[in-house]
Design a protein around this motif. Structure first.
Motif, short mmCIF file in Angstrom:
data_model
loop_
_atom_site.label_atom_id
_atom_site.label_comp_id
_atom_site.label_asym_id
_atom_site.label_seq_id
_atom_site.Cartn_x
_atom_site.Cartn_y
_atom_site.Cartn_z
N ASP A 339 0.83 -1.20 0.00
CA ASP A 339 0.00 0.00 0.00
C ASP A 339 0.87 1.26 0.00
O ASP A 339 1.70 1.47 0.89
CB ASP A 339 -0.91 -0.01 1.23
CG ASP A 339 -1.80 1.22 1.26
OD1 ASP A 339 -2.75 1.26 0.46
OD2 ASP A 339 -1.50 2.16 2.03
N GLU A 340 0.66 2.10 -0.99
CA GLU A 340 1.54 3.26 -1.21
C GLU A 340 1.38 4.33 -0.12
O GLU A 340 2.34 5.01 0.21
CB GLU A 340 1.30 3.86 -2.61
CG GLU A 340 -0.02 4.54 -2.86
CD GLU A 340 -1.23 3.62 -2.85
OE1 GLU A 340 -1.07 2.40 -3.03
OE2 GLU A 340 -2.36 4.13 -2.66
N GLN A 341 0.18 4.43 0.45
CA GLN A 341 -0.01 5.45 1.50
C GLN A 341 0.70 5.01 2.78
O GLN A 341 1.34 5.81 3.46
CB GLN A 341 -1.49 5.68 1.76
CG GLN A 341 -2.19 6.30 0.56
CD GLN A 341 -3.59 6.78 0.87
OE1 GLN A 341 -3.88 7.22 1.97
NE2 GLN A 341 -4.46 6.71 -0.11
N SER A 359 -1.50 7.11 -5.45
CA SER A 359 -2.96 7.26 -5.51
C SER A 359 -3.39 8.71 -5.25
O SER A 359 -4.54 9.06 -5.50
CB SER A 359 -3.64 6.32 -4.51
OG SER A 359 -3.08 6.53 -3.23
N ALA A 364 -9.63 6.20 -9.03
CA ALA A 364 -10.11 4.83 -9.21
C ALA A 364 -11.04 4.80 -10.43
O ALA A 364 -11.86 5.71 -10.61
CB ALA A 364 -10.87 4.39 -7.97
N ASP A 369 -7.19 1.35 -10.16
CA ASP A 369 -6.56 2.63 -9.83
C ASP A 369 -5.06 2.51 -10.12
O ASP A 369 -4.33 1.83 -9.41
CB ASP A 369 -6.80 2.95 -8.35
CG ASP A 369 -6.21 4.29 -7.96
OD1 ASP A 369 -5.28 4.77 -8.65
OD2 ASP A 369 -6.67 4.87 -6.96
N GLN A 372 -2.29 2.90 -7.40
CA GLN A 372 -2.15 2.00 -6.26
C GLN A 372 -0.85 1.23 -6.33
O GLN A 372 -0.47 0.73 -7.39
CB GLN A 372 -3.32 1.02 -6.24
CG GLN A 372 -4.38 1.47 -5.28
CD GLN A 372 -5.59 0.57 -5.28
OE1 GLN A 372 -5.56 -0.50 -5.87
NE2 GLN A 372 -6.64 1.01 -4.64
N GLY A 373 -0.17 1.14 -5.19
CA GLY A 373 1.08 0.38 -5.14
C GLY A 373 2.26 1.12 -5.76
O GLY A 373 3.32 0.54 -5.94
#
Ligand SMILES: Cc1ncc(COP(=O)(O)O)c(C=O)c1O
Length: 405
Positions: A339-341, A359, A364, A369, A372-373
């Protein structure tokens, strides 16, 4: 209030501030900011000298929306030389409009272009992308349509994935080459496809080329839309408008200077719009800008500083995150296997390095999306700081992040 204001999304850097909340970066390490795309190299001396000479005199008069002849001529000459266009093919009086940076121009252009004559106007744009495109569409009363750019599409927008019903509603297509954040460049086939669609469905192409001068040699300089038009025999630049900026090319984001060029019919109406919009560029800034467009020495030096950073940082990062070498720009658009966040948050806490979660630049869609990642790493700090940040990211991925995923 304008009801569309409520539909605007928070800006990526505001979202990053909220994500970090009250958390502090690791206090044992000095902060390193690689989240924002603000160039930090020293401004060119010719720009500073010109500003010093002309600022006082400039304050006593209103600048014109159409700008100074000197600047429009410098911009037209630069376009012709840089993009191999025949001499005299860019008329500085009808095909160039100076703007106060491309951000306001990309925004105001959409306000001028979108017509409510046809129901359900739509503006297409790359996803992920520069958020101004989306906000411009929303405030113009148009629906933003996001065209995904993923590893499978070579990190370029896949125009073939858009259906005919969507193109029928499209009035404006934003493209960004080299792209922010992906750094990928549209080739002649991609431009040809965009032009074919624009003709078939009657829309305008706004090509954001503000990163066109940042690339690692010996890679060729990125192809521009006007250059593609020329190669395809479209010498009137019909439906095509390009956006160029000094912010990245000359490392002067605070100067707020760029220009828009292309289709003379579109620019005539855009200029009329701008005379009401009222963001004419101060004359001293215009004179300094003309000097900057006429000089390539500082651009070459600027470009090689970024090349040094890519060369130094790539071997440190590539064993730990999923990297590819972008064709232009100064970002890595990297995969982080998770998860990038969370990655951004934990990296900040452990290493006091800030990067942008992918993101925050993407939306999305029904087919996923594309942010993401992924994270965007901006190589704007000085070389040593970039190298230090790369080592801290590498350390983080081997310890905290490996435990997380
Ligand atoms: C893709 C893109 N377009 C346009 C801009 C705006 O640049 P400026 O307004 O400084 O010309 C930026 C700035 O970060 C950008 O990333």
């Amino acid at each position: 209030m304008n009801r569309h204001i409520a539909a605007l999304n928070a800006y990526p850097f505001d979202r990053l501030r909220s994500l970090f909340g009250r958390a502090e970066g690791n206090p044992e390490l000095p902060p390193l900011a690689l989240h924002i795309g603000e160039p930090r190299h020293a401004p060119p001396a010719i720009v500073l000298e010109s500003l010093q000479q002309n600022t006082a005199a400039s304050l006593g008069s209103y600048p014109l929306s159409r700008g100074l002849d000197t600047l429009r001529e410098a911009a037209a000459d630069w376009l012709e030389i840089r993009f191999g266009l025949p001499q005299g093919s860019v008329n500085p009086n009808t095909m160039v409009v100076p703007v106060a940076g491309t951000r306001e121009a990309l925004f105001s252009f959409c306000q001028a272009v979108i017509s409510d004559e046809h129901a359900g106007p739509l503006v297409a744009m790359p996803n992920p992308g520069y958020q101004i495109y989306e906000g411009a569409a929303i405030l113009a009363g148009a629906e933003p349509h996001y065209i995904n750019t993923t590893a499978a599409t070579g990190f370029l927008p896949d125009l073939a994935s858009v259906d005919a019903a969507t193109w029928q509603r499209c009035q404006l297509l934003y493209l960004c080459s080299p792209g922010n954040p992906t750094g990928q460049v549209l080739d002649i086939q991609a431009w040809q496809q965009a032009l074919r669609l624009a003709d078939q469905y009657d829309f305008i192409i706004a090509s954001d080329e503000c990163y066109s001068e940042i690339y690692v040699e010996p890679q060729p300089p990125p192809l521009g839309l006007l250059q593609a038009c020329q190669q395809l025999g479209r010498t009137d630049f019909n439906r095509c408008v390009v956006f160029h900026s000094l912010s990245k090319r000359s490392s002067v984001p605070g100067l707020r200077s760029g220009f828009v060029a292309g289709d003379a019919n579109i620019l005539r109406d855009y200029l009329l719009y701008r005379s009401y919009h009222g963001c004419a560029v101060n004359n001293a800034i215009q004179l300094a800008s003309a000097a900057a467009w006429r000089d390539e020495t500082h651009v070459q030096a600027n470009r090689s500083l970024y090349a040094q950073k890519f060369a130094a940082v790539t071997p440190v990062l590539s064993p730990h995150i999923d990297l590819y070498q972008p064709q232009g720009g100064f970002y890595f658009w990297a995969g982080v296997n998770g998860d990038e966040q969370t990655f951004a948050q934990k990296l900040f806490a452990a290493q006091n390095v800030s990067i942008l979660p992918g993101s925050f630049m993407s939306r999305a869609t029904t087919s996923g999306d594309p942010g993401q990642g992924r994270i965007r790493i901006s190589l704007v700090p000085e070389l040593d700081a970039c190298i230090e940040a790369a080592h801290r990211i590498a350390t983080f991925t081997q310890h905290e992040w490996i435990r997380e995923i």
